[in-house]
Design a protein around this motif. Structure first.
Motif, short mmCIF file in Angstrom:
data_model
loop_
_atom_site.label_atom_id
_atom_site.label_comp_id
_atom_site.label_asym_id
_atom_site.label_seq_id
_atom_site.Cartn_x
_atom_site.Cartn_y
_atom_site.Cartn_z
N LEU A 29 26.91 2.05 40.38
CA LEU A 29 27.07 3.00 41.49
C LEU A 29 27.05 4.39 40.88
O LEU A 29 28.06 4.91 40.41
CB LEU A 29 28.39 2.74 42.24
N PHE A 30 25.87 5.00 40.87
CA PHE A 30 25.69 6.25 40.15
C PHE A 30 26.41 7.43 40.82
O PHE A 30 26.89 8.33 40.14
CB PHE A 30 24.20 6.56 40.00
N ARG A 31 26.49 7.43 42.14
CA ARG A 31 27.17 8.53 42.81
C ARG A 31 28.67 8.52 42.53
O ARG A 31 29.31 9.57 42.50
CB ARG A 31 26.92 8.46 44.32
N LYS A 32 29.22 7.33 42.32
CA LYS A 32 30.64 7.22 41.98
C LYS A 32 30.86 7.20 40.47
O LYS A 32 32.01 7.17 40.01
CB LYS A 32 31.23 5.96 42.61
N PHE A 70 21.63 9.27 37.84
CA PHE A 70 20.61 8.39 38.41
C PHE A 70 19.23 9.04 38.27
O PHE A 70 19.04 10.21 38.63
CB PHE A 70 20.90 8.13 39.89
N HIS A 71 18.28 8.29 37.74
CA HIS A 71 16.91 8.78 37.61
C HIS A 71 16.01 7.90 38.46
O HIS A 71 15.80 6.73 38.12
CB HIS A 71 16.46 8.76 36.15
N ASP A 96 26.30 3.90 29.38
CA ASP A 96 25.09 4.35 30.06
C ASP A 96 24.34 3.10 30.50
O ASP A 96 24.80 1.97 30.30
CB ASP A 96 24.23 5.24 29.16
N PHE A 97 23.18 3.27 31.12
CA PHE A 97 22.51 2.11 31.70
C PHE A 97 22.10 1.10 30.64
O PHE A 97 22.31 -0.10 30.81
CB PHE A 97 21.27 2.56 32.49
N GLY A 114 20.65 5.34 48.02
CA GLY A 114 22.08 5.34 47.74
C GLY A 114 22.42 5.46 46.26
O GLY A 114 23.59 5.44 45.89
N GLN A 115 21.39 5.54 45.41
CA GLN A 115 21.55 5.63 43.95
C GLN A 115 22.39 4.45 43.44
O GLN A 115 23.44 4.62 42.83
CB GLN A 115 22.18 6.97 43.57
#
Length: 215
Positions: A83-86, A108-109, A209-210, A60-61
Motif C-alpha cells: 500500500l504505497f499511499r500508506k 509508487f512508480h 523497498d519493493f 489506488g497505488q
C-alpha cells in the motif's frame, strides 16, 4: 481516362496512407491502470528466483502478490500487499492468521515507458509468416538516476502490456522479470484490503523497498 486517373489516384492515396501507418515510430506508452497476471523474477544469475501472481492498481497505488521461490538456497512462500499511499507492506499468513507490517521505503512508480527512454528495437516474438503466429513488441532502454541503475523494458506495441524487464544496479546486479497471462482489470478489489487479523499488527522497524520485500 478520367475514371482510370481517379482509380490510380485513389490507389496512390491508399498506398501512401498504408505506408504511413506501417512506418509509424513506436511511441512511449503507459500500462493499463488495472492489471492482473503472473510474473517470474530472477536475480543473482538465477540463484534467487520467484514466481508470483500479481494484481496491479495504479489508481489506488496498490500491488498484491502471491509468490513462491528460492532465496539463498531456501524456499519460501509469501502473500504480500503493498500500500504505497500508506507507505506500508503487509506479509500475510492465512494459515496461522498472522500478519507482519513493515514501513515501505519506496514511492509508487506507475508501469510505463519513461519520457527519456530510448527505443532499442521493435521485433516480432514468435513467427511472422501468418497472422497470429507472433507478437509485435517494443524494447526501450534508459537510466534510473535515483538508484544509478539502468533498464531494458519490453512491452507490446498494442496495449502496452509488459513482456519483460531487465533492471541493473551495482547492489542488486541484473534482475530479470518476465510477465505472462496478463488480463486488464481486477477481478476482486477486496484483495487490496488487509484481512481483519492484520488490524492490530505492530509495525516492524525494518524498512523495505519493493525488491527487498519481494525477495
Amino acid at each position: 481516362m478520367k475514371l482510370l486517373l481517379g482509380l490510380c489516384s485513389a490507389l496512390l492515396l491508399v498506398l501512401v496512407l498504408t505506408g504511413r501507418c506501417s512506418a509509424q515510430t513506436p511511441h512511449r506508452c503507459r500500462t493499463p491502470a488495472l492489471l492482473s497476471g503472473s510474473m517470474s523474477v530472477s536475480a543473482r544469475e538465477g540463484q534467487d528466483w520467484a514466481v508470483a501472481k500479481y494484481r496491479y492498481d495504479a489508481i489506488g497505488q496498490r500491488i498484491r502478490l502471491w509468490e513462491f521461490g528460492q532465496v539463498h538456497n531456501k524456499s519460501f512462500h509469501a502473500n504480500m500487499l503493498f500500500l504505497f499511499r500508506k507507505a506500508v507492506v503487509y506479509t500475510i499468513d492465512y494459515r496461522n492468521r498472522t500478519c507482519q507490517k513493515n514501513p515501505l521505503h519506496t514511492a509508487f512508480h506507475p508501469s510505463h515507458i519513461p519520457h527519456n527512454a530510448s527505443l532499442l528495437s521493435q521485433v516480432i516474438l514468435g513467427g511472422s509468416s501468418a497472422p497470429g503466429e507472433g507478437l509485435l513488441v517494443n524494447t526501450w532502454t534508459g537510466d534510473v538516476p535515483e538508484t544509478g541503475g539502468k533498464y531494458l523494458a519490453t512491452v507490446t506495441e498494442f496495449g502496452c502490456i509488459p513482456v519483460s524487464t531487465l533492471y541493473y544496479t551495482e547492489k542488486s546486479g541484473w534482475v530479470v522479470t518476465t510477465y505472462f497471462n496478463a488480463v486488464k482489470g481486477i477481478e476482486d478489489p477486496e484483495q487490496f484490503f488487509p484481512p481483519p487479523f492484520c488490524t492490530d499488527a505492530d509495525t516492524e522497524e525494518e524498512e523495505l523497498d519493493f525488491f527487498s520485500a519481494f525477495f
